[in-house]
Design a protein around this motif. Sequence first.
Motif, PDB file in Angstrom:
ATOM      1  N   SER A 283       0.826  -1.208   0.000  1.00  0.00           N
ATOM      2  CA  SER A 283       0.000   0.000   0.000  1.00  0.00           C
ATOM      3  C   SER A 283       0.860   1.258   0.000  1.00  0.00           C
ATOM      4  CB  SER A 283      -0.931  -0.009   1.222  1.00  0.00           C
ATOM      5  OG  SER A 283      -1.716   1.156   1.275  1.00  0.00           O
ATOM      6  N   ALA A 284       1.943   1.229   0.796  1.00  0.00           N
ATOM      7  CA  ALA A 284       2.849   2.381   0.832  1.00  0.00           C
ATOM      8  C   ALA A 284       3.529   2.607  -0.513  1.00  0.00           C
ATOM      9  CB  ALA A 284       3.900   2.182   1.922  1.00  0.00           C
ATOM     10  N   MET A 285       3.671   1.533  -1.308  1.00  0.00           N
ATOM     11  CA  MET A 285       4.270   1.646  -2.638  1.00  0.00           C
ATOM     12  C   MET A 285       3.260   2.099  -3.688  1.00  0.00           C
ATOM     13  SD  MET A 285       7.471   0.927  -2.297  1.00  0.00           S
ATOM     14  CE  MET A 285       7.974   0.640  -3.990  1.00  0.00           C
ATOM     15  N   GLY A 286       2.009   2.335  -3.268  1.00  0.00           N
ATOM     16  CA  GLY A 286       0.995   2.842  -4.188  1.00  0.00           C
ATOM     17  C   GLY A 286       0.155   1.780  -4.861  1.00  0.00           C
ATOM     18  N   ALA A 287       0.266   0.538  -4.415  1.00  0.00           N
ATOM     19  CA  ALA A 287      -0.504  -0.550  -5.019  1.00  0.00           C
ATOM     20  C   ALA A 287      -1.896  -0.643  -4.415  1.00  0.00           C
ATOM     21  CB  ALA A 287       0.236  -1.877  -4.835  1.00  0.00           C
ATOM     22  N   ASN A 288      -2.788  -1.312  -5.123  1.00  0.00           N
ATOM     23  CA  ASN A 288      -4.125  -1.649  -4.642  1.00  0.00           C
ATOM     24  C   ASN A 288      -4.084  -3.086  -4.143  1.00  0.00           C
ATOM     25  OD1 ASN A 288      -5.346   0.852  -5.703  1.00  0.00           O
ATOM     26  ND2 ASN A 288      -4.934  -0.089  -7.697  1.00  0.00           N
ATOM     27  N   VAL A 289      -4.328  -3.283  -2.849  1.00  0.00           N
ATOM     28  CA  VAL A 289      -4.090  -4.587  -2.237  1.00  0.00           C
ATOM     29  C   VAL A 289      -5.397  -5.301  -1.935  1.00  0.00           C
ATOM     30  CG1 VAL A 289      -2.951  -5.827  -0.360  1.00  0.00           C
ATOM     31  CG2 VAL A 289      -1.987  -3.667  -1.184  1.00  0.00           C
ATOM     32  N   VAL A 290      -5.457  -6.576  -2.347  1.00  0.00           N
ATOM     33  CA  VAL A 290      -6.544  -7.471  -1.980  1.00  0.00           C
ATOM     34  C   VAL A 290      -6.011  -8.423  -0.917  1.00  0.00           C
ATOM     35  CG1 VAL A 290      -8.214  -9.189  -2.762  1.00  0.00           C
ATOM     36  CG2 VAL A 290      -7.476  -7.358  -4.314  1.00  0.00           C
ATOM     37  N   ALA A 291      -6.617  -8.434   0.262  1.00  0.00           N
ATOM     38  CA  ALA A 291      -6.204  -9.303   1.358  1.00  0.00           C
ATOM     39  C   ALA A 291      -7.105 -10.533   1.401  1.00  0.00           C
ATOM     40  CB  ALA A 291      -6.278  -8.557   2.685  1.00  0.00           C
ATOM     41  N   ILE A 292      -6.484 -11.707   1.520  1.00  0.00           N
ATOM     42  CA  ILE A 292      -7.228 -12.968   1.578  1.00  0.00           C
ATOM     43  C   ILE A 292      -6.864 -13.704   2.858  1.00  0.00           C
ATOM     44  CG2 ILE A 292      -7.712 -15.171   0.443  1.00  0.00           C
ATOM     45  CD1 ILE A 292      -6.053 -12.622  -1.694  1.00  0.00           C
ATOM     46  N   ASP A 293      -7.886 -14.109   3.612  1.00  0.00           N
ATOM     47  CA  ASP A 293      -7.656 -14.853   4.847  1.00  0.00           C
ATOM     48  C   ASP A 293      -8.921 -15.631   5.188  1.00  0.00           C
ATOM     49  OD1 ASP A 293      -5.321 -14.811   7.025  1.00  0.00           O
ATOM     50  OD2 ASP A 293      -7.227 -15.044   8.095  1.00  0.00           O
ATOM     51  N   LEU A 294      -8.843 -16.405   6.277  1.00  0.00           N
ATOM     52  CA  LEU A 294      -9.971 -17.221   6.710  1.00  0.00           C
ATOM     53  C   LEU A 294     -10.812 -16.563   7.789  1.00  0.00           C
ATOM     54  CD1 LEU A 294      -8.116 -20.660   6.938  1.00  0.00           C
ATOM     55  CD2 LEU A 294      -9.706 -19.952   5.144  1.00  0.00           C
ATOM     56  N   THR A 295     -10.349 -15.448   8.347  1.00  0.00           N
ATOM     57  CA  THR A 295     -11.053 -14.833   9.473  1.00  0.00           C
ATOM     58  C   THR A 295     -11.390 -13.375   9.180  1.00  0.00           C
ATOM     59  OG1 THR A 295      -9.019 -14.134  10.586  1.00  0.00           O
ATOM     60  CG2 THR A 295      -9.828 -16.341  11.088  1.00  0.00           C
ATOM     61  N   ASP A 296     -12.614 -12.986   9.509  1.00  0.00           N
ATOM     62  CA  ASP A 296     -13.052 -11.613   9.291  1.00  0.00           C
ATOM     63  C   ASP A 296     -12.266 -10.623  10.145  1.00  0.00           C
ATOM     64  OD1 ASP A 296     -14.989 -12.263   7.401  1.00  0.00           O
ATOM     65  OD2 ASP A 296     -16.529 -12.628   8.919  1.00  0.00           O
TER      66      ASP A 296
ATOM     67  N   ILE B 209     -11.099 -10.784   0.903  1.00  0.00           N
ATOM     68  CA  ILE B 209     -11.804 -12.012   0.558  1.00  0.00           C
ATOM     69  C   ILE B 209     -11.658 -12.982   1.721  1.00  0.00           C
ATOM     70  CG2 ILE B 209     -11.869 -14.025  -0.979  1.00  0.00           C
ATOM     71  CD1 ILE B 209     -10.635 -12.222  -3.161  1.00  0.00           C
ATOM     72  N   ASN B 210     -12.779 -13.440   2.254  1.00  0.00           N
ATOM     73  CA  ASN B 210     -12.753 -14.487   3.270  1.00  0.00           C
ATOM     74  C   ASN B 210     -12.778 -15.822   2.552  1.00  0.00           C
ATOM     75  OD1 ASN B 210     -13.461 -16.472   5.224  1.00  0.00           O
ATOM     76  ND2 ASN B 210     -14.205 -14.862   6.575  1.00  0.00           N
ATOM     77  N   ALA B 211     -11.631 -16.507   2.538  1.00  0.00           N
ATOM     78  CA  ALA B 211     -11.509 -17.757   1.792  1.00  0.00           C
ATOM     79  C   ALA B 211     -12.372 -18.865   2.364  1.00  0.00           C
ATOM     80  CB  ALA B 211     -10.042 -18.196   1.759  1.00  0.00           C
ATOM     81  N   ALA B 212     -12.732 -18.743   3.654  1.00  0.00           N
ATOM     82  CA  ALA B 212     -13.594 -19.753   4.265  1.00  0.00           C
ATOM     83  C   ALA B 212     -15.029 -19.642   3.767  1.00  0.00           C
ATOM     84  CB  ALA B 212     -13.563 -19.619   5.786  1.00  0.00           C
ATOM     85  N   LYS B 213     -15.390 -18.474   3.247  1.00  0.00           N
ATOM     86  CA  LYS B 213     -16.761 -18.243   2.798  1.00  0.00           C
ATOM     87  C   LYS B 213     -16.862 -18.057   1.284  1.00  0.00           C
ATOM     88  CE  LYS B 213     -17.686 -15.744   7.132  1.00  0.00           C
ATOM     89  NZ  LYS B 213     -18.070 -14.429   7.722  1.00  0.00           N
ATOM     90  N   THR B 214     -15.735 -18.158   0.589  1.00  0.00           N
ATOM     91  CA  THR B 214     -15.704 -17.898  -0.856  1.00  0.00           C
ATOM     92  C   THR B 214     -15.383 -19.192  -1.598  1.00  0.00           C
ATOM     93  OG1 THR B 214     -14.913 -15.652  -0.414  1.00  0.00           O
ATOM     94  CG2 THR B 214     -14.666 -16.486  -2.668  1.00  0.00           C
TER      95      THR B 214
END
Length: 354
Positions: free
Chosen positions: A186-199, A214-219
């Motif tokens: 994010s500090a480098m100016g990118a658009n970040v998508v975070a993926i994990d199992l917990t909200d 993206i919640n991988a447990a629900k997707t």
Amino acid sequence: MKAVVFEKFGEAPTIQTVPDPTPSPEGVVIKVEATGLCRSDWHGWMGHDDGIRLPHVPGHELAGVVVSTGSQVSRWKAGERVTVPFAVGCGRCFECTSGNHQVCEHQFQPGFSAWGSFAEYVAIDHADTNLVRLPDEMEFATAASLGCRFVTSFRAIVDQGRVTPGEWVAVHGCGGVGLSAIMIASAMGANVVAIDLTDEKLEFAKTIGAVATINAAKTPNVVKAVKQITNGGAHMSMDALGHPTTSFNSIANLRRRGRHVQVGLMLGEHARPQIPMDKVIAFELEIRGSHGMQAFRYQAMMEMIRTGKLKPELLVGKKISLEEAPAALMAMGGFEGIGIGVVTRFQISDPSLD
């Protein structure tokens, strides 16, 4: 000194009194003021690293104060506040002389090739090449949190991933490595998508720069979800966990000519994951590893910290005592809580260990 010691792989470590370390001619001894809890230490305890010799003291993310120096050390003296990369280069082999100390042919790794920092003191070799001076204003806990996960993520995003402003970056896993990568990308100016199992972790990821989660447990299909959010796939993607599923998804969710960086360790039964090689060829995908960061590259990261572009102190999680470290180490096999756990208290209350 007091230290966390395990005498058999997979069996509970204990607090023991062991001899104080002494510096090698090229090394120093550091009084440990803080040391991070990392999943890599769990892998070592489980026996996944064939370089460990028993009995063993784990710990490789450290910060502290130099207390003694070897006869050949010229750049450091007692009393200086320091940290060190977890992969310590010899300074003489081909890789080191080409600037790639992080893959040194003869590297020294506290907590793996030698006793580590889950102790009151730790010996570090090749000090002149590898020690990093700490700013006076940086807390030891923050400095320790840099030692493995944050610096590895910095190199993965900036050097290996070559992220540029406006690109889409997918980060699979929001533990200490993943959250560090999210903040840095994010500090480098990118658009970040975070993926994990917990909200809970995903909500925290938003506070440090993620623009989508993206919640991988629900997707049902994580790869499809990433491609929808990014309008065609991530430019750069990173497996921050180290699992066959996250590694596969990180490669498969790339757009054409995308770049995957593997940071999460793939050891034991996970050492040979499935790779969508058809897509690697057809889309000219790039696959790279990232293994720590050279001491001389800390300067760029430290400047971003000094100016407030990076705030690693936000990623420091639970602070515990050395007595609590054995239980915390064994628990690292599960999914860690938010942030980076750090040992900051080294006084032992059990009188039998004095």
